[in-house]
Design a protein around this motif. Structure first.
Motif, PDB file in Angstrom:
ATOM      1  N   ASP A  22       0.683  -1.315   0.144  1.00  0.00           N
ATOM      2  CA  ASP A  22       0.045  -0.135  -0.096  1.00  0.00           C
ATOM      3  C   ASP A  22       1.022   1.302  -0.103  1.00  0.00           C
ATOM      4  O   ASP A  22       0.671   2.230  -0.467  1.00  0.00           O
ATOM      5  CB  ASP A  22      -0.971  -0.022   1.153  1.00  0.00           C
ATOM      6  CG  ASP A  22      -2.024  -0.976   1.127  1.00  0.00           C
ATOM      7  OD1 ASP A  22      -2.268  -1.564  -0.306  1.00  0.00           O
ATOM      8  OD2 ASP A  22      -2.858  -1.276   1.977  1.00  0.00           O
ATOM      9  N   ALA A  23       2.038   1.214   0.643  1.00  0.00           N
ATOM     10  CA  ALA A  23       3.042   2.234   0.763  1.00  0.00           C
ATOM     11  C   ALA A  23       3.455   2.677  -0.567  1.00  0.00           C
ATOM     12  O   ALA A  23       3.631   3.776  -0.860  1.00  0.00           O
ATOM     13  CB  ALA A  23       4.162   2.264   1.906  1.00  0.00           C
ATOM     14  N   LYS A  24       3.719   1.758  -1.430  1.00  0.00           N
ATOM     15  CA  LYS A  24       4.188   1.903  -2.821  1.00  0.00           C
ATOM     16  C   LYS A  24       3.200   1.950  -3.775  1.00  0.00           C
ATOM     17  O   LYS A  24       3.389   2.022  -5.070  1.00  0.00           O
ATOM     18  CB  LYS A  24       5.126   0.823  -3.045  1.00  0.00           C
ATOM     19  CG  LYS A  24       6.403   0.774  -1.938  1.00  0.00           C
ATOM     20  CD  LYS A  24       7.502   1.456  -2.321  1.00  0.00           C
ATOM     21  CE  LYS A  24       8.573   1.488  -1.446  1.00  0.00           C
ATOM     22  NZ  LYS A  24       9.968   2.353  -1.634  1.00  0.00           N
ATOM     23  N   GLY A  25       1.988   1.720  -3.419  1.00  0.00           N
ATOM     24  CA  GLY A  25       0.906   1.557  -4.458  1.00  0.00           C
ATOM     25  C   GLY A  25       1.006   0.427  -5.614  1.00  0.00           C
ATOM     26  O   GLY A  25       0.682   0.493  -6.735  1.00  0.00           O
ATOM     27  N   ILE A  26       1.433  -0.869  -4.774  1.00  0.00           N
ATOM     28  CA  ILE A  26       1.642  -2.084  -5.707  1.00  0.00           C
ATOM     29  C   ILE A  26       0.591  -2.884  -5.418  1.00  0.00           C
ATOM     30  O   ILE A  26       0.154  -2.961  -4.129  1.00  0.00           O
ATOM     31  CB  ILE A  26       3.013  -2.573  -5.213  1.00  0.00           C
ATOM     32  CG1 ILE A  26       4.284  -1.595  -5.667  1.00  0.00           C
ATOM     33  CG2 ILE A  26       2.978  -3.958  -5.829  1.00  0.00           C
ATOM     34  CD1 ILE A  26       5.570  -2.221  -5.175  1.00  0.00           C
ATOM     35  N   ALA A  27       0.007  -3.652  -6.236  1.00  0.00           N
ATOM     36  CA  ALA A  27      -1.194  -4.586  -6.082  1.00  0.00           C
ATOM     37  C   ALA A  27      -0.660  -5.852  -5.537  1.00  0.00           C
ATOM     38  O   ALA A  27       0.410  -6.178  -5.571  1.00  0.00           O
ATOM     39  CB  ALA A  27      -1.730  -4.979  -7.735  1.00  0.00           C
ATOM     40  N   VAL A  28      -1.499  -6.354  -4.699  1.00  0.00           N
ATOM     41  CA  VAL A  28      -1.257  -7.426  -4.287  1.00  0.00           C
ATOM     42  C   VAL A  28      -2.296  -8.602  -4.619  1.00  0.00           C
ATOM     43  O   VAL A  28      -3.627  -8.587  -4.423  1.00  0.00           O
ATOM     44  CB  VAL A  28      -1.362  -7.522  -2.527  1.00  0.00           C
ATOM     45  CG1 VAL A  28      -1.231  -8.963  -2.091  1.00  0.00           C
ATOM     46  CG2 VAL A  28      -0.280  -6.649  -2.139  1.00  0.00           C
ATOM     47  N   ILE A  29      -1.646  -9.759  -5.295  1.00  0.00           N
ATOM     48  CA  ILE A  29      -2.515 -10.875  -5.672  1.00  0.00           C
ATOM     49  C   ILE A  29      -2.207 -12.075  -4.822  1.00  0.00           C
ATOM     50  O   ILE A  29      -1.303 -12.463  -4.764  1.00  0.00           O
ATOM     51  CB  ILE A  29      -2.237 -11.359  -7.224  1.00  0.00           C
ATOM     52  CG1 ILE A  29      -2.420  -9.987  -8.200  1.00  0.00           C
ATOM     53  CG2 ILE A  29      -2.810 -12.501  -7.824  1.00  0.00           C
ATOM     54  CD1 ILE A  29      -1.788 -10.161  -9.418  1.00  0.00           C
ATOM     55  N   GLU A  30      -3.408 -12.551  -4.165  1.00  0.00           N
ATOM     56  CA  GLU A  30      -3.104 -13.475  -3.326  1.00  0.00           C
ATOM     57  C   GLU A  30      -3.059 -14.952  -3.876  1.00  0.00           C
ATOM     58  O   GLU A  30      -4.268 -15.195  -4.921  1.00  0.00           O
ATOM     59  CB  GLU A  30      -4.227 -13.640  -2.163  1.00  0.00           C
ATOM     60  CG  GLU A  30      -4.294 -12.607  -1.125  1.00  0.00           C
ATOM     61  CD  GLU A  30      -5.427 -12.681  -0.622  1.00  0.00           C
ATOM     62  OE1 GLU A  30      -5.701 -13.481   0.495  1.00  0.00           O
ATOM     63  OE2 GLU A  30      -6.185 -11.679  -0.316  1.00  0.00           O
ATOM     64  N   ASP A  31      -2.155 -15.604  -4.138  1.00  0.00           N
ATOM     65  CA  ASP A  31      -2.359 -17.042  -4.335  1.00  0.00           C
ATOM     66  C   ASP A  31      -2.799 -17.980  -3.422  1.00  0.00           C
ATOM     67  O   ASP A  31      -2.083 -18.437  -2.400  1.00  0.00           O
ATOM     68  CB  ASP A  31      -0.898 -17.686  -4.950  1.00  0.00           C
ATOM     69  CG  ASP A  31      -0.964 -18.850  -5.744  1.00  0.00           C
ATOM     70  OD1 ASP A  31      -2.146 -19.648  -5.261  1.00  0.00           O
ATOM     71  OD2 ASP A  31      -0.218 -19.485  -6.344  1.00  0.00           O
ATOM     72  N   ALA A  32      -4.141 -17.976  -3.373  1.00  0.00           N
ATOM     73  CA  ALA A  32      -4.908 -18.737  -2.188  1.00  0.00           C
ATOM     74  C   ALA A  32      -5.074 -20.268  -2.944  1.00  0.00           C
ATOM     75  O   ALA A  32      -6.210 -20.850  -2.408  1.00  0.00           O
ATOM     76  CB  ALA A  32      -6.205 -18.191  -1.898  1.00  0.00           C
ATOM     77  N   ALA A  33      -4.570 -20.859  -3.941  1.00  0.00           N
ATOM     78  CA  ALA A  33      -4.888 -22.071  -4.208  1.00  0.00           C
ATOM     79  C   ALA A  33      -5.165 -23.201  -3.458  1.00  0.00           C
ATOM     80  O   ALA A  33      -5.702 -23.814  -3.338  1.00  0.00           O
ATOM     81  CB  ALA A  33      -3.946 -22.327  -5.460  1.00  0.00           C
TER      82      ALA A  33
END
Ligand code: PLP
Length: 376
Positions: free
Chosen positions: A153-164
């Motif tokens: 969030d501090a860097k404005g980067i997306a987080v994609i959770e690999d919840a497989a």
């Protein structure tokens, strides 16, 4: 092999089917009567139910967990010149989705206790090219999402959770797939929620992203023969959805059953003085665990695996090589020693059988066989 013992699998899907056969068979029959096989009402219902289960607003079904990762990255328009941070201690699909889009996987080492990406090492890997972070909730326990989200969030980067591997697992009371920008799930048959073939799902709270993912999974079209994006064919079958909807109703009790088996393993192992020989799974204080795999860390791992096989006890190695040392990723230029925690784990981890229907006798046999190996 000890001939007195009937070999049993790492996860017994036949036993699971026997417990729900009438419900599954009726669901299959329902789809056959409808003759509606791709997407449609069964899939829409599953999307709504998985979204609700995962505490997310939207669910978008697709053909596999691998495709879910690919679609998420496509929706973010990831491509050449972009870097995606992830863990090397995962199934190949996590790194593969990044590389297939010609972006660069940047592997960050794991925490040696949880086997999940170490948030303390993420910061140093971020640069102007970093477009997303893909934490993997390995074996059924969430990565350290507070720390990861703070950095992203501090860097404005997306987080994609690999919840497989982790459907239903919680981090600080939140279900995986509802914490980052989106979550990617697999319905591979051996997952806690497994179909009768391949299947996958994305979850998100972002309506624009959900809309884009739906377009991308159907060749980039919203209406027939109008292609607004370059997409792919990654749809879920109604048969899979109907079966998964039956199984979803049982998922909490199955995951609870796995947790009970895990607790029992802890008690059984305590009865033997195995010391440092066998390290049991570590529960992060903010997490629960769905135990898609029960992974111990052991001395003389390969010899133990062979010994177990001789005693009719199945075991598996997840994963024998971290991705940065796999041949397919050699072009990235990593070398042995670059990510020491992942490399050490890959030499020492062993998944032993866990499934809700597992009998006490079989569990005793697993632990007795391990203890016998170290007392030789
Ligand atoms: C961590 C992880 N990511 C992605 C996948 C890919 O899922 P699928 O096999 O449904 O394509 C898997 C499946 O094993 C997985 O374990």
């Amino acid at each position: 092999m000890n001939v007195a013992l009937k070999p049993f699998p790492l996860v017994d899907l036949k036993a699971q089917y026997q417990g729900i056969k009438p419900e599954v068979d009726a669901a299959i029959q329902r789809v056959m009567e409808s003759q509606q096989f791709i997407l449609g009402p069964e899939v829409e219902s599953l999307e709504t139910e998985i979204a609700a289960y995962s505490q997310a607003k939207f669910g978008i079904a697709c053909a596999s967990g691998s495709d879910a990762l690919l679609l998420a990255l496509m929706a973010l328009e990831v491509g050449p010149g972009d870097e995606i941070i992830t863990t090397p201690f995962t199934f190949v699909a996590t790194g593969g989705a990044i590389a297939r889009l010609r972006a660069r996987p940047v592997f960050v080492d794991i925490d040696s206790d949880t086997y999940n990406i170490d948030p303390l090492k993420i910061q140093a890997a971020i640069n102007a090219k970093t477009k997303a972070i893909i934490p993997v909730h390995l074996f059924g326990m969430a990565a350290d999402m507070d720390a990861i989200m703070r950095i992203a969030d501090a860097k404005g980067i997306a987080v994609i959770e690999d919840a497989a591997q982790a459907i239903g697992a919680q981090y600080a009371g939140k279900r995986v797939g509802s914490i980052g920008l989106c979550g990617c799930f697999s319905f591979f048959p051996s997952k806690n929620l497994g179909g009768a073939g391949d299947g996958g799902m994305l979850t998100t709270n972002d309506s624009a992203l959900a809309d884009k993912l739906r377009v991308l999974r159907t060749h980039g079209s919203r209406t027939k023969y109008d292609y607004e994006l370059l997409g792919m064919n990654s749809r879920l079958d109604a048969l899979q959805a109907a079966i998964l909807r039956v199984k979803l109703k049982h998922l909490d009790s199955w995951s609870e059953g796995r947790r009970r088996k895990a607790d029992r393993y802890s008690h059984l192992f305590k009865n033997y003085e195995l010391g440092d020989m066998v390290k049991l799974p570590t529960l992060h204080p903010k997490c629960d665990h769905i135990y898609n795999q029960y992974v111990v860390r052991v001395a003389k791992r390969n010899a133990l695996k062979a010994h177990l096989q001789n005693n009719g006890v199945p075991s598996e190695i997840y994963y024998p090589s971290p991705l940065h040392l796999e041949r397919a990723f050699r072009y990235l230029g990593y070398k042995p020693g670059d990510l020491p925690e992942s490399e050490a784990a890959s030499k020492e981890v062993l998944a032993i059988p866990i499934f809700p229907e597992m009998t006490d006798d079989k569990q005793n046999l697993v632990v007795e066989s391990i203890a016998a190996f170290y007392s030789r």
